[in-house]
Design an enzyme around this catalytic site. Structure first.
Site, PDB file in Angstrom:
ATOM      1  N   ARG A 184     -56.387  19.928 -37.914  1.00  0.00           N
ATOM      2  CA  ARG A 184     -55.293  19.008 -39.339  1.00  0.00           C
ATOM      3  C   ARG A 184     -54.261  18.872 -39.173  1.00  0.00           C
ATOM      4  O   ARG A 184     -53.801  18.246 -39.972  1.00  0.00           O
ATOM      5  CB  ARG A 184     -54.897  21.089 -39.626  1.00  0.00           C
ATOM      6  CG  ARG A 184     -56.281  21.714 -40.755  1.00  0.00           C
ATOM      7  CD  ARG A 184     -55.480  23.236 -40.626  1.00  0.00           C
ATOM      8  NE  ARG A 184     -54.689  22.846 -42.128  1.00  0.00           N
ATOM      9  CZ  ARG A 184     -55.018  22.557 -43.306  1.00  0.00           C
ATOM     10  NH1 ARG A 184     -55.663  22.954 -44.108  1.00  0.00           N
ATOM     11  NH2 ARG A 184     -53.523  22.628 -44.044  1.00  0.00           N
ATOM     12  N   ARG A 212     -49.662  11.336 -34.082  1.00  0.00           N
ATOM     13  CA  ARG A 212     -49.467   9.610 -33.986  1.00  0.00           C
ATOM     14  C   ARG A 212     -48.366   9.415 -32.642  1.00  0.00           C
ATOM     15  O   ARG A 212     -47.525   9.525 -32.577  1.00  0.00           O
ATOM     16  CB  ARG A 212     -49.084   9.025 -35.388  1.00  0.00           C
ATOM     17  CG  ARG A 212     -48.212   9.846 -35.481  1.00  0.00           C
ATOM     18  CD  ARG A 212     -47.995   9.079 -37.234  1.00  0.00           C
ATOM     19  NE  ARG A 212     -48.744  10.121 -37.936  1.00  0.00           N
ATOM     20  CZ  ARG A 212     -47.886  10.606 -38.953  1.00  0.00           C
ATOM     21  NH1 ARG A 212     -47.110  11.460 -39.298  1.00  0.00           N
ATOM     22  NH2 ARG A 212     -49.195  11.131 -40.457  1.00  0.00           N
ATOM     23  N   ARG A 219     -55.791  35.997 -42.815  1.00  0.00           N
ATOM     24  CA  ARG A 219     -54.819  36.569 -42.796  1.00  0.00           C
ATOM     25  C   ARG A 219     -53.579  36.642 -43.656  1.00  0.00           C
ATOM     26  O   ARG A 219     -54.046  36.329 -45.410  1.00  0.00           O
ATOM     27  CB  ARG A 219     -54.242  35.300 -41.956  1.00  0.00           C
ATOM     28  CG  ARG A 219     -54.428  35.074 -40.592  1.00  0.00           C
ATOM     29  CD  ARG A 219     -54.313  36.501 -39.632  1.00  0.00           C
ATOM     30  NE  ARG A 219     -52.565  36.319 -38.717  1.00  0.00           N
ATOM     31  CZ  ARG A 219     -52.009  37.025 -38.522  1.00  0.00           C
ATOM     32  NH1 ARG A 219     -52.366  38.853 -38.253  1.00  0.00           N
ATOM     33  NH2 ARG A 219     -50.928  37.342 -38.291  1.00  0.00           N
ATOM     34  N   ARG A 269     -42.090  30.448 -40.712  1.00  0.00           N
ATOM     35  CA  ARG A 269     -41.314  29.543 -41.033  1.00  0.00           C
ATOM     36  C   ARG A 269     -40.358  30.358 -41.946  1.00  0.00           C
ATOM     37  O   ARG A 269     -40.380  30.786 -42.504  1.00  0.00           O
ATOM     38  CB  ARG A 269     -41.724  28.456 -41.704  1.00  0.00           C
ATOM     39  CG  ARG A 269     -43.448  28.830 -42.102  1.00  0.00           C
ATOM     40  CD  ARG A 269     -43.648  27.459 -42.652  1.00  0.00           C
ATOM     41  NE  ARG A 269     -45.379  28.328 -43.378  1.00  0.00           N
ATOM     42  CZ  ARG A 269     -46.270  27.624 -43.567  1.00  0.00           C
ATOM     43  NH1 ARG A 269     -46.549  26.155 -42.967  1.00  0.00           N
ATOM     44  NH2 ARG A 269     -47.579  28.454 -44.493  1.00  0.00           N
ATOM     45  N   GLU A 283     -41.504  33.584 -44.072  1.00  0.00           N
ATOM     46  CA  GLU A 283     -42.521  33.658 -44.490  1.00  0.00           C
ATOM     47  C   GLU A 283     -43.101  34.269 -42.463  1.00  0.00           C
ATOM     48  O   GLU A 283     -42.254  33.839 -41.415  1.00  0.00           O
ATOM     49  CB  GLU A 283     -42.921  32.381 -44.444  1.00  0.00           C
ATOM     50  CG  GLU A 283     -45.087  32.722 -44.713  1.00  0.00           C
ATOM     51  CD  GLU A 283     -45.171  31.494 -44.774  1.00  0.00           C
ATOM     52  OE1 GLU A 283     -45.189  30.566 -45.094  1.00  0.00           O
ATOM     53  OE2 GLU A 283     -46.945  30.794 -44.157  1.00  0.00           O
ATOM     54  N   TYR A 326     -60.516  27.135 -45.694  1.00  0.00           N
ATOM     55  CA  TYR A 326     -59.163  26.591 -45.178  1.00  0.00           C
ATOM     56  C   TYR A 326     -58.935  25.260 -46.193  1.00  0.00           C
ATOM     57  O   TYR A 326     -58.760  24.386 -45.654  1.00  0.00           O
ATOM     58  CB  TYR A 326     -58.912  26.123 -44.163  1.00  0.00           C
ATOM     59  CG  TYR A 326     -57.473  26.538 -43.912  1.00  0.00           C
ATOM     60  CD1 TYR A 326     -56.524  26.126 -44.565  1.00  0.00           C
ATOM     61  CD2 TYR A 326     -57.314  26.495 -42.269  1.00  0.00           C
ATOM     62  CE1 TYR A 326     -55.036  26.586 -44.185  1.00  0.00           C
ATOM     63  CE2 TYR A 326     -55.336  26.279 -41.979  1.00  0.00           C
ATOM     64  CZ  TYR A 326     -54.710  26.552 -43.011  1.00  0.00           C
ATOM     65  OH  TYR A 326     -53.587  26.315 -42.346  1.00  0.00           O
ATOM     66  N   ASP A 349     -57.321  22.623 -48.614  1.00  0.00           N
ATOM     67  CA  ASP A 349     -56.216  22.532 -49.168  1.00  0.00           C
ATOM     68  C   ASP A 349     -56.842  21.766 -50.916  1.00  0.00           C
ATOM     69  O   ASP A 349     -57.013  21.736 -51.287  1.00  0.00           O
ATOM     70  CB  ASP A 349     -55.942  20.333 -49.022  1.00  0.00           C
ATOM     71  CG  ASP A 349     -55.490  21.169 -47.213  1.00  0.00           C
ATOM     72  OD1 ASP A 349     -55.156  21.317 -46.474  1.00  0.00           O
ATOM     73  OD2 ASP A 349     -55.898  19.811 -46.318  1.00  0.00           O
TER      74      ASP A 349
HETATM   75  N1  UDP Z   1     -49.183  24.548 -35.555  1.00  0.00           N
HETATM   76  C1  UDP Z   1     -48.322  24.582 -34.749  1.00  0.00           C
HETATM   77  N2  UDP Z   1     -47.088  24.196 -34.608  1.00  0.00           N
HETATM   78  C2  UDP Z   1     -46.642  24.110 -35.902  1.00  0.00           C
HETATM   79  C3  UDP Z   1     -47.395  23.939 -37.115  1.00  0.00           C
HETATM   80  C4  UDP Z   1     -48.475  24.191 -37.345  1.00  0.00           C
HETATM   81  O1  UDP Z   1     -49.039  24.703 -33.596  1.00  0.00           O
HETATM   82  O2  UDP Z   1     -45.125  23.901 -35.960  1.00  0.00           O
HETATM   83  C5  UDP Z   1     -50.718  24.752 -36.007  1.00  0.00           C
HETATM   84  C6  UDP Z   1     -51.377  26.116 -36.374  1.00  0.00           C
HETATM   85  O3  UDP Z   1     -51.861  26.723 -35.324  1.00  0.00           O
HETATM   86  C7  UDP Z   1     -51.854  26.427 -37.692  1.00  0.00           C
HETATM   87  C8  UDP Z   1     -52.260  24.723 -37.975  1.00  0.00           C
HETATM   88  O4  UDP Z   1     -50.819  24.281 -36.984  1.00  0.00           O
HETATM   89  O5  UDP Z   1     -52.725  26.980 -38.164  1.00  0.00           O
HETATM   90  C9  UDP Z   1     -51.971  24.227 -38.930  1.00  0.00           C
HETATM   91  O6  UDP Z   1     -51.116  24.119 -39.645  1.00  0.00           O
HETATM   92  P1  UDP Z   1     -50.793  23.601 -41.148  1.00  0.00           P
HETATM   93  O7  UDP Z   1     -48.917  23.041 -41.438  1.00  0.00           O
HETATM   94  O8  UDP Z   1     -51.581  22.470 -41.394  1.00  0.00           O
HETATM   95  O9  UDP Z   1     -50.769  25.327 -41.565  1.00  0.00           O
HETATM   96  P2  UDP Z   1     -50.368  25.427 -43.225  1.00  0.00           P
HETATM   97  O10 UDP Z   1     -49.532  24.094 -43.460  1.00  0.00           O
HETATM   98  O11 UDP Z   1     -51.847  25.282 -44.494  1.00  0.00           O
HETATM   99  O12 UDP Z   1     -49.992  26.736 -42.689  1.00  0.00           O
END
Ligand code: UDP
Length: 370
Positions: free
Chosen positions: A173, A177, A250, A281, A301, A349, A351
């Site tokens: 996801r 880059r 989760r 976060r 969170e 999962y 979006d």
């Molecule tokens: N992820 C990570 N480090 C970060 C942010 C995301 O390893 O700082 C990984 C982690 O496995 C997470 C996945 O990327 O579950 C997807 O992140 P995303 O931000 O898409 O998750 P969401 O916002 O849906 O919770």
């Protein structure tokens, strides 16, 4: 008793709201049943001290689909928010998603060629030909330094499982880059509703009957008589009384505080990527809307394993769960007059734009038939 409605919609989250909006527009009568005391499911936002607070976690709308972008703009004015989260690893701050700013901070490299060379060097040390799990996939993508500092701790906190036991799809996801571009989503269109998501959902549901604090599953005989078709966006396993055992999810816990200061962390989202910090976060809501209010609202969170009775947030799409979901899906296909959808109904999962796409598709199909 004759049916009073054309559609009974269970859940007023994005899936239910979009379906109801389309059906209402086509002249159908809809009843939305919502078991919480508010609209919007996990999209729900609430104004506190002039700040729209994302009560169930940060939601940033992004899509590459222009017709979906036009669709949501019918119900909300979107601001120009672009998600540029940062990661805090033991006090070191890194830009996300993984880009030249991250590589520069991590290794001092300046050009894309230097960054690629460093990743290549680390990748060679532990390269896996056909990566089977999240750890192998992540190391192949960004090397072991970034994996250790920015992925492993965060992912294991968020999912409660070792990265070697998680499916690679989760990490895919995240873009990688080789430009100095901190824009998290590779999306042509993105933003946040200026007046909050609750107002957007209210506008979608304008003219539709909604009943709050009503759990369809506890009264399904009574409610199913009200309409020939039910659109169910709750958890698919709960619908069937967990008869094939619960699917795994989760869940999240949020601690929210109003602080008497203008600016707490300088960014909407800061990820804590070390293993020891208990939360994943921290969200400072005002930055989603460039707020300048004198106070600020901040949410910590925490992620934990879901158990029945709690709110499920993330489906865990590993082999065991997907196979169990497949069995539930078979039951769902045999269930007359019920359509399952949304993140929980489809155990996917998704979006937000994918949820809308799915709801529009089901509504086109159903409205053609009925
Ligand atoms: N992820 C990570 N480090 C970060 C942010 C995301 O390893 O700082 C990984 C982690 O496995 C997470 C996945 O990327 O579950 C997807 O992140 P995303 O931000 O898409 O998750 P969401 O916002 O849906 O919770």
């Amino acid at each position: 008793m004759p049916a009073t409605y054309d559609f009974l919609i269970v859940g007023s989250g994005l899936y239910g709201a979009v379906f109801a909006q389309q059906a209402f527009e086509a002249g159908k009568k809809c009843l939305v049943l919502e078991r919480r005391p508010h609209l919007g499911g996990n999209l729900y936002t609430q104004r506190v001290e002039g700040v729209e607070v994302h009560r169930y976690g940060a939601h940033i709308f992004h899509t590459n689909n222009e017709s979906i972008w036009r669709y949501v703009n019918r119900f909300a004015a979107f601001n120009r928010f672009v998600n540029m989260p940062v990661a805090n690893y033991k006090g070191e701050i890194y830009n996300l998603p993984f880009n030249m700013n991250t590589f520069n901070r991590m290794w001092g490299v300046v050009t894309p060629a230097q960054a690629q060379e460093e990743i290549e060097r680390q990748r060679k040390e532990s390269f896996t030909d056909a990566p089977q799990n999240l750890e192998q996939t992540a190391i192949n993508l960004v090397g072991s330094d970034i994996y250790k500092k920015l992925i492993k701790g965060y992912t294991e906190k968020q999912w409660g499982r070792p990265c070697t036991e998680l499916p690679p799809g989760i990490i895919r996801r995240l873009p990688v880059r080789f430009t100095y571009d901190n824009n998290y989503f590779n999306a042509a269109f993105q933003g946040i509703p200026v007046d909050g998501y609750t107002s957007m959902i209210e506008k979608m549901l304008c003219g539709v009957d909604v009943v709050f604090n009503e759990d369809y599953l506890k009264n399904r005989e009574k409610y199913s008589k009200l309409a020939p078709i039910a659109i169910y966006s709750g958890p698919i396993d709960e619908y069937f009384g967990y008869r094939l055992k619960p699917l795994e999810y989760r869940s999240l816990r949020f601690e929210t505080k109003t602080l008497d200061m203008e600016n707490y962390q300088g960014n909407a989202l800061v990820n804590y990527t070390d293993r020891d910090t208990p939360y994943t976060r921290v969200i400072e809501h005002k930055h989603f809307n460039f707020g300048r209010q004198p106070k600020t609202v901040v949410t910590w969170e925490f992620s934990h394993e879901w158990s029945p009775g709690e709110e499920p947030y993330y489906p865990i799409e590993d082999e065991a769960n997907l196979s169990r979901y497949g069995a539930y899906r078979e039951l769902a296909e045999k269930e007359p007059g019920v359509i399952f959808g949304g993140r929980l109904g489809a155990y996917k999962y998704f979006d937000m734009d994918q949820v809308i796409e799915q709801a529009l598709k089901s509504s086109f199909e159903l409205l053609e038939r009925y």
